[in-house]
Design an enzyme around this catalytic site. Structure first.
Site, PDB file in Angstrom:
ATOM      1  N   ARG A  89       0.854  -1.181   0.000  1.00  0.00           N
ATOM      2  CA  ARG A  89       0.000   0.000   0.000  1.00  0.00           C
ATOM      3  C   ARG A  89       0.889   1.230   0.000  1.00  0.00           C
ATOM      4  O   ARG A  89       2.035   1.188   0.458  1.00  0.00           O
ATOM      5  CB  ARG A  89      -0.906   0.022   1.234  1.00  0.00           C
ATOM      6  CG  ARG A  89      -1.875  -1.152   1.346  1.00  0.00           C
ATOM      7  CD  ARG A  89      -2.741  -0.988   2.596  1.00  0.00           C
ATOM      8  NE  ARG A  89      -3.712  -2.062   2.739  1.00  0.00           N
ATOM      9  CZ  ARG A  89      -3.534  -3.154   3.474  1.00  0.00           C
ATOM     10  NH1 ARG A  89      -2.381  -3.315   4.111  1.00  0.00           N
ATOM     11  NH2 ARG A  89      -4.471  -4.079   3.552  1.00  0.00           N
ATOM     12  N   LYS A 105      -2.768  -1.881   7.586  1.00  0.00           N
ATOM     13  CA  LYS A 105      -4.006  -1.380   8.183  1.00  0.00           C
ATOM     14  C   LYS A 105      -4.230  -2.023   9.549  1.00  0.00           C
ATOM     15  O   LYS A 105      -3.893  -3.172   9.770  1.00  0.00           O
ATOM     16  CB  LYS A 105      -5.194  -1.706   7.271  1.00  0.00           C
ATOM     17  CG  LYS A 105      -5.302  -0.804   6.047  1.00  0.00           C
ATOM     18  CD  LYS A 105      -6.584  -1.091   5.292  1.00  0.00           C
ATOM     19  CE  LYS A 105      -6.757  -0.137   4.123  1.00  0.00           C
ATOM     20  NZ  LYS A 105      -8.026  -0.407   3.378  1.00  0.00           N
ATOM     21  N   HIS A 158      -2.097   2.219  -6.066  1.00  0.00           N
ATOM     22  CA  HIS A 158      -2.943   1.068  -5.740  1.00  0.00           C
ATOM     23  C   HIS A 158      -3.194   0.197  -6.969  1.00  0.00           C
ATOM     24  O   HIS A 158      -3.491  -0.991  -6.833  1.00  0.00           O
ATOM     25  CB  HIS A 158      -4.265   1.539  -5.134  1.00  0.00           C
ATOM     26  CG  HIS A 158      -4.719   0.684  -3.991  1.00  0.00           C
ATOM     27  ND1 HIS A 158      -4.039   0.601  -2.792  1.00  0.00           N
ATOM     28  CD2 HIS A 158      -5.773  -0.157  -3.865  1.00  0.00           C
ATOM     29  CE1 HIS A 158      -4.658  -0.236  -1.979  1.00  0.00           C
ATOM     30  NE2 HIS A 158      -5.714  -0.723  -2.609  1.00  0.00           N
ATOM     31  N   ARG A 178      -0.634  -2.395  -6.841  1.00  0.00           N
ATOM     32  CA  ARG A 178      -0.988  -3.406  -5.830  1.00  0.00           C
ATOM     33  C   ARG A 178      -2.014  -4.386  -6.414  1.00  0.00           C
ATOM     34  O   ARG A 178      -1.891  -5.598  -6.238  1.00  0.00           O
ATOM     35  CB  ARG A 178      -1.549  -2.715  -4.590  1.00  0.00           C
ATOM     36  CG  ARG A 178      -2.021  -3.660  -3.477  1.00  0.00           C
ATOM     37  CD  ARG A 178      -2.365  -2.827  -2.246  1.00  0.00           C
ATOM     38  NE  ARG A 178      -3.205  -3.532  -1.295  1.00  0.00           N
ATOM     39  CZ  ARG A 178      -2.762  -4.344  -0.330  1.00  0.00           C
ATOM     40  NH1 ARG A 178      -1.457  -4.569  -0.216  1.00  0.00           N
ATOM     41  NH2 ARG A 178      -3.596  -4.925   0.511  1.00  0.00           N
ATOM     42  N   HIS A 215      -4.817  -8.897   3.847  1.00  0.00           N
ATOM     43  CA  HIS A 215      -6.262  -8.778   4.014  1.00  0.00           C
ATOM     44  C   HIS A 215      -6.710  -9.576   5.234  1.00  0.00           C
ATOM     45  O   HIS A 215      -6.327 -10.726   5.406  1.00  0.00           O
ATOM     46  CB  HIS A 215      -6.995  -9.314   2.780  1.00  0.00           C
ATOM     47  CG  HIS A 215      -6.896  -8.402   1.598  1.00  0.00           C
ATOM     48  ND1 HIS A 215      -7.172  -8.818   0.307  1.00  0.00           N
ATOM     49  CD2 HIS A 215      -6.576  -7.083   1.506  1.00  0.00           C
ATOM     50  CE1 HIS A 215      -7.011  -7.800  -0.522  1.00  0.00           C
ATOM     51  NE2 HIS A 215      -6.649  -6.746   0.183  1.00  0.00           N
ATOM     52  N   TYR A 263     -10.211 -10.536  -6.727  1.00  0.00           N
ATOM     53  CA  TYR A 263      -9.189 -10.808  -7.733  1.00  0.00           C
ATOM     54  C   TYR A 263      -9.481 -12.071  -8.535  1.00  0.00           C
ATOM     55  O   TYR A 263      -8.928 -12.264  -9.610  1.00  0.00           O
ATOM     56  CB  TYR A 263      -7.809 -10.876  -7.081  1.00  0.00           C
ATOM     57  CG  TYR A 263      -7.399  -9.549  -6.493  1.00  0.00           C
ATOM     58  CD1 TYR A 263      -7.056  -8.482  -7.313  1.00  0.00           C
ATOM     59  CD2 TYR A 263      -7.405  -9.341  -5.116  1.00  0.00           C
ATOM     60  CE1 TYR A 263      -6.711  -7.253  -6.775  1.00  0.00           C
ATOM     61  CE2 TYR A 263      -7.061  -8.114  -4.575  1.00  0.00           C
ATOM     62  CZ  TYR A 263      -6.720  -7.070  -5.407  1.00  0.00           C
ATOM     63  OH  TYR A 263      -6.394  -5.856  -4.885  1.00  0.00           O
TER      64      TYR A 263
END
Length: 324
Positions: free
Chosen positions: A162, A193, A261, A264, A287, A296
């Site tokens: 990120r 995150k 992004h 990514r 994630h 994806y």
């Protein structure tokens, strides 16, 4: 021009136009909403008045069934789910206000929801485009600038970082470091995150780009521990990196401006295409839920569908009998 002459206490009870005008006066004078917001509310309520006139019903007598029918009509006409949600929000606020004035006994918009918006697929580059961007070499007046931007590109695409994780990288590990790269072990340690740490493999191309950048970084370095710095020695901001990457993609000849992004997304899509291992991609991206990563698989299916359309002799047969 919007006339806002009446106050809430002077609200007429039998005139739709006057009701709307009094409400707009309320949101502008009492709630002090921005002029642009008031204009948007006015447009939404004009639309509501038009629907009411067509149905031969006044605003205070509109029912839940009316609202649902008009929403369905807007949706069938092609209005986006987000656009409908904004219109409903404007209508809902109007009827909440009418209720507070004691002018209606129920809110016809209360339980009406906009159609669900389909989640757009993340934008990812093709493999050839990604390699084209990563391999691009700019004839820069300042070699350190080219080395830095090349390293940034390699890490974003090669590790799926990120933008916040990238700018948080320091030159070396320390107690205060948000992230760092262990070149010997070939791993990037980042703070993602939710303040969750994870480690991501760093490929040979990215390690080579890192080594070149570290050689030249010393010409700019001051006391900042940041891995990626500007010519004055300060840590780069996310916005600075976005501007540089967009410029680099243009110079590399890509038709689509590239943002961090997107690289990514490209990383995740290409790893999944090659491995088919969704759990591994989840771990690499950091994630918390596998459902976030599953988007994806849709990108992967799109890729497979394009390959099929381009390569399979029966892809466009459309019922034609086989030749011979």
């Amino acid at each position: 021009m919007i006339l806002l002459a009446r106050t809430a206490s002077e609200t007429p009870t039998g005139d739709d136009a006057a009701l709307v005008q009094a409400y707009l006066n309320h949101v502008k004078v009492e709630k002090r909403l921005a002029e642009r917001t008031v204009v948007l509310y006015s447009q939404d309520l004009q639309r509501l008045c038009a629907h009411a006139a067509e149905a031969r019903v006044c605003l205070k007598d509109i029912q839940n069934t009316h609202i649902r029918r008009w929403i369905a009509q807007m949706h069938s006409a092609g209005r986006s789910a987000r656009g409908i949600a904004l219109i409903l929000s404007g209508w809902r606020g109007f009827y909440v206000w009418l209720g507070r004035q004691g002018l209606i006994g129920h809110n016809p918009v209360q339980d009406v929801r906009a159609p669900k918006a389909g989640k757009p697929l993340p934008k990812a580059l093709g493999v050839d485009e990604s390699v084209q961007l990563a391999s691009h070499v700019e004839e820069a007046d300042h070699p350190a600038l080219e080395a830095r931007d090349a390293c940034i590109t390699e890490l974003l695409y090669g590790c799926g970082l990120r933008i916040g994780e990238l700018v948080g990288l320091d030159v070396t590990a320390s107690g205060e470091a948000r992230g760092w790269i262990d070149a010997q072990d070939g791993e990037a340690h980042v703070l993602g995150k939710g303040s969750k740490r994870r480690s991501v493999p760093v490929g040979k191309a990215a390690l080579a780009a890192l080594a070149r950048w570290l050689e030249l970084r010393a010409t700019w370095a001051r006391e900042d521990a940041a891995l990626f710095i500007g010519s004055r020695g300060q840590r780069l901001t996310p916005q600075h990196i976005r501007v540089r990457l967009k410029r680099r993609s243009r110079l590399a000849g890509l038709a689509t401006p590239v943002h961090p992004h997107m690289l990514r997304h490209s990383f995740a899509s290409h790893v999944l295409q090659s491995s088919g291992d969704l759990r591994a991609v989840q771990e690499l991206l950091g994630h918390a839920s596998i459902s976030t990563t599953q988007v994806y698989t849709r990108l992967d299916f799109q890729h497979l569908a394009k390959v099929y359309d381009a390569a399979h002799p029966r892809a466009h047969a459309k019922g034609k009998p086989p030749k011979g």
